[in-house]
Scaffold this motif. Sequence first.
Motif, PDB file in Angstrom:
ATOM      1  N   ARG A 213       0.905  -1.111  -0.163  1.00 58.99           N
ATOM      2  CA  ARG A 213      -0.027   0.110   0.102  1.00 58.99           C
ATOM      3  C   ARG A 213       0.817   1.446   0.281  1.00 58.99           C
ATOM      4  NH1 ARG A 213      -5.604   1.883   2.857  1.00 58.99           N
ATOM      5  NH2 ARG A 213      -6.482   0.935   1.204  1.00 58.99           N
ATOM      6  N   ALA A 216       0.154   7.846  -2.862  1.00 59.07           N
ATOM      7  CA  ALA A 216       0.827   8.149  -4.341  1.00 59.07           C
ATOM      8  C   ALA A 216       0.845   9.832  -4.371  1.00 59.07           C
ATOM      9  CB  ALA A 216      -0.204   7.617  -5.393  1.00 59.07           C
ATOM     10  N   PRO A 226       1.590  11.040  -7.802  1.00 65.23           N
ATOM     11  CA  PRO A 226       1.561   9.765  -8.543  1.00 65.23           C
ATOM     12  C   PRO A 226       2.830   9.635  -9.599  1.00 65.23           C
ATOM     13  CG  PRO A 226      -0.482  10.949  -8.648  1.00 65.23           C
ATOM     14  CD  PRO A 226       0.434  11.715  -7.957  1.00 65.23           C
ATOM     15  N   PHE A 229       5.662   7.476  -8.467  1.00 60.30           N
ATOM     16  CA  PHE A 229       5.556   6.109  -8.304  1.00 60.30           C
ATOM     17  C   PHE A 229       5.455   5.522  -9.441  1.00 60.30           C
ATOM     18  CE2 PHE A 229       4.574   7.876  -4.097  1.00 60.30           C
ATOM     19  CZ  PHE A 229       4.708   6.852  -3.182  1.00 60.30           C
ATOM     20  N   ALA A 233       7.030   1.880  -8.824  1.00 62.23           N
ATOM     21  CA  ALA A 233       6.213   0.828  -9.209  1.00 62.23           C
ATOM     22  C   ALA A 233       7.029  -0.105 -10.029  1.00 62.23           C
ATOM     23  CB  ALA A 233       5.201   1.101  -9.833  1.00 62.23           C
ATOM     24  N   ILE A 244      -0.307  -3.131  -6.255  1.00 64.52           N
ATOM     25  CA  ILE A 244      -0.021  -1.836  -5.526  1.00 64.52           C
ATOM     26  C   ILE A 244      -1.207  -1.273  -5.049  1.00 64.52           C
ATOM     27  CG2 ILE A 244       1.026   0.389  -5.298  1.00 64.52           C
ATOM     28  CD1 ILE A 244       2.866  -0.381  -7.305  1.00 64.52           C
ATOM     29  N   VAL A 246      -3.368   1.584  -3.958  1.00 65.41           N
ATOM     30  CA  VAL A 246      -2.880   3.011  -4.106  1.00 65.41           C
ATOM     31  C   VAL A 246      -3.897   3.912  -3.279  1.00 65.41           C
ATOM     32  CG1 VAL A 246      -2.536   4.761  -5.836  1.00 65.41           C
ATOM     33  CG2 VAL A 246      -2.062   2.356  -6.394  1.00 65.41           C
ATOM     34  N   SER A 248      -3.452   7.800  -0.758  1.00 63.29           N
ATOM     35  CA  SER A 248      -2.677   8.961  -0.522  1.00 63.29           C
ATOM     36  C   SER A 248      -2.821   9.616   0.526  1.00 63.29           C
ATOM     37  CB  SER A 248      -3.297   9.809  -1.788  1.00 63.29           C
ATOM     38  OG  SER A 248      -4.744  10.316  -1.541  1.00 63.29           O
ATOM     39  N   ALA A 267      -4.417   5.320  -8.976  1.00 60.23           N
ATOM     40  CA  ALA A 267      -4.392   3.844  -9.232  1.00 60.23           C
ATOM     41  C   ALA A 267      -4.068   3.675 -10.699  1.00 60.23           C
ATOM     42  CB  ALA A 267      -5.359   3.226  -8.804  1.00 60.23           C
ATOM     43  N   ILE A 270      -0.466   4.507 -11.887  1.00 58.86           N
ATOM     44  CA  ILE A 270       0.445   3.565 -11.501  1.00 58.86           C
ATOM     45  C   ILE A 270       0.172   2.534 -12.549  1.00 58.86           C
ATOM     46  CG2 ILE A 270       1.196   2.126  -9.918  1.00 58.86           C
ATOM     47  CD1 ILE A 270       0.687   4.464  -8.015  1.00 58.86           C
ATOM     48  N   THR A 277      -3.047  -2.718  -9.933  1.00 57.63           N
ATOM     49  CA  THR A 277      -3.437  -1.798  -8.701  1.00 57.63           C
ATOM     50  C   THR A 277      -4.690  -2.023  -8.305  1.00 57.63           C
ATOM     51  OG1 THR A 277      -4.409  -0.254 -10.237  1.00 57.63           O
ATOM     52  CG2 THR A 277      -1.843  -0.075  -9.907  1.00 57.63           C
TER      53      THR A 277
END
Length: 336
Positions: A213, A216, A226, A229, A233, A244, A246, A248, A267, A270, A277
């Motif tokens: 978790r 982001a 994001p 990431f 990722a 992942i 996602v 925040s 999400a 990523i 995700t």
Amino acid sequence: MVKLFEPYKLRNIELKNRIVMAPMCMYEANEFGFAQPFHIVHYASRAMGQVGLVMLEATAILPEGRISARDLGIWRDEQLEGLKQIVDQIHAYGSKAAIQLAHAGRKATVEGPIYAPSAIAFDDTYQTPVALTAEQIKEIVHAFVAAAQRAINVGFDVLEIHGAHGYLISEFLSPLTNKREDAYGGSPENRYRLLREVIDGIRAIWNGPLLVRVSAKDYVEGGNNPEDFIQFAAWMKAQDVDLIDVSSGGVVPATIAVKPLYQVPFAETIRQTGMPTGAVGLITTGHEAEEVLQKEQADLIFIGRELLRDPYFPYRAAKQLGVAIDTPSPTYKRGW
């Protein structure tokens, strides 16, 4: 085709649908981190409600890593009996069981010293943490791996590393909270190093589904976004992380404009790297969850507060989407 109720293959297991109970702290353990009857009822209810993957709350890998003195713990073998009772009940109703392994870092509120990458307090209501030494960081990695082994022994199907919401790993990832000048600070690669070592350590003993978790977006200038990431990722994918989760925020005090589906774009960003995700954040109806999946913004839907309001959310979502799903007992069909 309704995607929300399609099975989903997560490494070597299959979830019966795409609905995940998001990890939510309950603060109902006793002062020694032991599960109580509350936890068995709480999690079994969501399994009866047909949640595909039921994830336990942030469970502390060390006593000083608790968010509160009433957090669940997995730092000693004696805590495992209660956790196994929870897992057995989740399995009894056809759901898979997950646990989130956590260390609160500078946001711990227990007595005694608290630890973080840098000696910076979250705000004036928290105590100032002690900056971890390199040797102490190695000990925390070992504690994560030991906790993962205990979770494996209990019979959890899925493990998740808590790297979000301003807790320890999240603090290392963010340049707002990590001011170190050694191998664990500075560049993105160095800030990722703790998470890398935790993932490698767990992967050395666990071949099942492993999730992380993340937060982001820090919502403050100079923090992670994001796009940052995307590289994180890529590293997680190379380390064999399966998905992942996602979220925040939570790294530093910030103003966040909250609205339905507000975290879903994170999400989606990523996921464009090829990493599966999970989407979270004010997803409260079957139609909203289905929209995220149909648009291929995420692979799993993590439901939090809506499952507190309604343990049987999957039934309501199925009715909204015109889908018939199984019930935990034939008598329950009368209600649906």
